[in-house]
Motif scaffolding. Sequence first.
Motif, PDB file in Angstrom:
ATOM      1  N   GLU A 151       0.844  -1.132   0.042  1.00 37.88           N
ATOM      2  CA  GLU A 151       0.139  -0.082   0.143  1.00 37.88           C
ATOM      3  C   GLU A 151       0.917   1.273  -0.087  1.00 37.88           C
ATOM      4  O   GLU A 151       0.274   2.130  -0.424  1.00 37.88           O
ATOM      5  N   ASP A 152       2.222   1.254   0.376  1.00 36.95           N
ATOM      6  CA  ASP A 152       3.025   2.355   0.383  1.00 36.95           C
ATOM      7  C   ASP A 152       3.595   2.595  -1.069  1.00 36.95           C
ATOM      8  O   ASP A 152       4.210   3.884  -1.326  1.00 36.95           O
ATOM      9  N   ILE A 153       3.347   1.772  -2.021  1.00 38.14           N
ATOM     10  CA  ILE A 153       3.776   1.945  -3.277  1.00 38.14           C
ATOM     11  C   ILE A 153       2.805   2.764  -4.167  1.00 38.14           C
ATOM     12  O   ILE A 153       1.505   2.486  -4.442  1.00 38.14           O
ATOM     13  N   THR A 154       3.000   4.049  -4.210  1.00 40.14           N
ATOM     14  CA  THR A 154       2.036   5.111  -4.898  1.00 40.14           C
ATOM     15  C   THR A 154       2.163   5.185  -6.444  1.00 40.14           C
ATOM     16  O   THR A 154       3.232   4.914  -6.739  1.00 40.14           O
ATOM     17  N   PRO A 155       1.222   5.730  -7.091  1.00 39.17           N
ATOM     18  CA  PRO A 155       1.629   5.909  -8.620  1.00 39.17           C
ATOM     19  C   PRO A 155       2.817   6.895  -8.723  1.00 39.17           C
ATOM     20  O   PRO A 155       3.449   6.661  -9.613  1.00 39.17           O
ATOM     21  N   GLN A 156       3.199   7.915  -7.882  1.00 41.81           N
ATOM     22  CA  GLN A 156       4.202   8.657  -7.887  1.00 41.81           C
ATOM     23  C   GLN A 156       5.557   7.659  -8.239  1.00 41.81           C
ATOM     24  O   GLN A 156       6.673   8.160  -8.612  1.00 41.81           O
ATOM     25  N   PHE A 157       5.514   6.607  -7.225  1.00 42.19           N
ATOM     26  CA  PHE A 157       6.778   5.862  -7.208  1.00 42.19           C
ATOM     27  C   PHE A 157       6.892   5.243  -8.562  1.00 42.19           C
ATOM     28  O   PHE A 157       8.236   5.267  -9.022  1.00 42.19           O
ATOM     29  N   TRP A 158       5.953   5.005  -9.412  1.00 39.92           N
ATOM     30  CA  TRP A 158       6.105   4.445 -10.924  1.00 39.92           C
ATOM     31  C   TRP A 158       6.503   5.573 -11.800  1.00 39.92           C
ATOM     32  O   TRP A 158       7.269   5.315 -12.667  1.00 39.92           O
ATOM     33  N   GLU A 159       6.102   6.618 -11.526  1.00 41.21           N
ATOM     34  CA  GLU A 159       6.632   7.800 -12.397  1.00 41.21           C
ATOM     35  C   GLU A 159       7.895   8.074 -12.103  1.00 41.21           C
ATOM     36  O   GLU A 159       8.619   8.517 -12.979  1.00 41.21           O
ATOM     37  N   ASP A 160       8.425   8.034 -11.015  1.00 40.23           N
ATOM     38  CA  ASP A 160       9.814   8.144 -10.635  1.00 40.23           C
ATOM     39  C   ASP A 160      10.579   7.212 -11.231  1.00 40.23           C
ATOM     40  O   ASP A 160      11.796   7.416 -11.777  1.00 40.23           O
ATOM     41  N   ARG A 161      10.247   5.889 -11.330  1.00 39.20           N
ATOM     42  CA  ARG A 161      10.852   4.964 -12.115  1.00 39.20           C
ATOM     43  C   ARG A 161      11.106   5.255 -13.576  1.00 39.20           C
ATOM     44  O   ARG A 161      12.038   4.865 -14.020  1.00 39.20           O
ATOM     45  N   PHE A 162       9.963   5.485 -14.027  1.00 35.75           N
ATOM     46  CA  PHE A 162      10.087   5.941 -15.399  1.00 35.75           C
ATOM     47  C   PHE A 162      11.228   6.698 -15.714  1.00 35.75           C
ATOM     48  O   PHE A 162      11.775   6.899 -16.664  1.00 35.75           O
ATOM     49  N   GLU A 163      11.163   8.068 -14.710  1.00 37.65           N
ATOM     50  CA  GLU A 163      12.063   9.146 -14.933  1.00 37.65           C
ATOM     51  C   GLU A 163      13.608   8.546 -14.609  1.00 37.65           C
ATOM     52  O   GLU A 163      14.417   8.983 -15.370  1.00 37.65           O
TER      53      GLU A 163
END
Length: 292
Positions: A151-163
Amino acid sequence: MKSINIEDFKVVGKINLSKLPTKLDIDTDSDQEEEALDKVQVKLSKRQDAMYAHNKYAFLICLQGMDTSGKDSLIREVFKEFNARGVVVHSFKTPNSSELEHDYLWRHYLALPEKGKFAVFNRTHYENVLVTRVHPEYILFENLPGIEKVEDITPQFWEDRFEQINNFEKHISQNGTKILKFYFHMSKEEQRERLLKRLENPEDNWKFSTGDLKERERWDDYMKYYEEAINKTAKEHAPWYIVPADDKGVARYIVAKIIWEEMQKLTDITEPELDPKVKANIEVYREQLKGK
């Protein structure tokens, strides 16, 4: 054989995988496909020799696709004419305990090609935004700050990974590594046929894994996340190519042709010239060797 324009497979805008073909009719048979591939293989090999001697560029070939999409056999067929010193293949599996002690890109940095060489990533750094999207619990093994549960993995986490991935590719591109990324676009029905073949052919039984069936159940999720990853990371310096993969022979030819045409763009690659003093005395050296 119908002519192939590599630009037809290059991602230049937002794509929808469900609307892209998984099979391409180039009006040829398997023998013609093999002959066409053989011709490109020879040209690739000669060009790679020159690139090795030139020692300025490297190529990173990234292969992604669902299980049975043909990545392994493509590597064997497309690169078999290469000098062994010129190409290294890396198959990235589940991170081991040592790799998990570092950030997720660390092991991929270690496997980058030396100047003058090719590296083929069979499954790539994109697994970190594909498999982990379908199975976010895998992220917990990375022991990241602030992430104690899924639950701590937010949509922003994935956006950061793409970046982070875009920055990784931009960095190595700016330092002489040419990046080509291929997604093998196979239909679900074709995968079913290939999995059945593994079960029915005793020589291929060893390739079958029950895990393939479990992942197949998540097909739609994988398509969703592949599509998102490709759309967010298709860059001019690190392009994605969507390769119709239902016909392995055609897919191999398409990939080989794309690599060949991209290598042709490096117009400054030349064979190193012999030192003028040595060149002027070639006959002298030849006579010396004849006399020994």
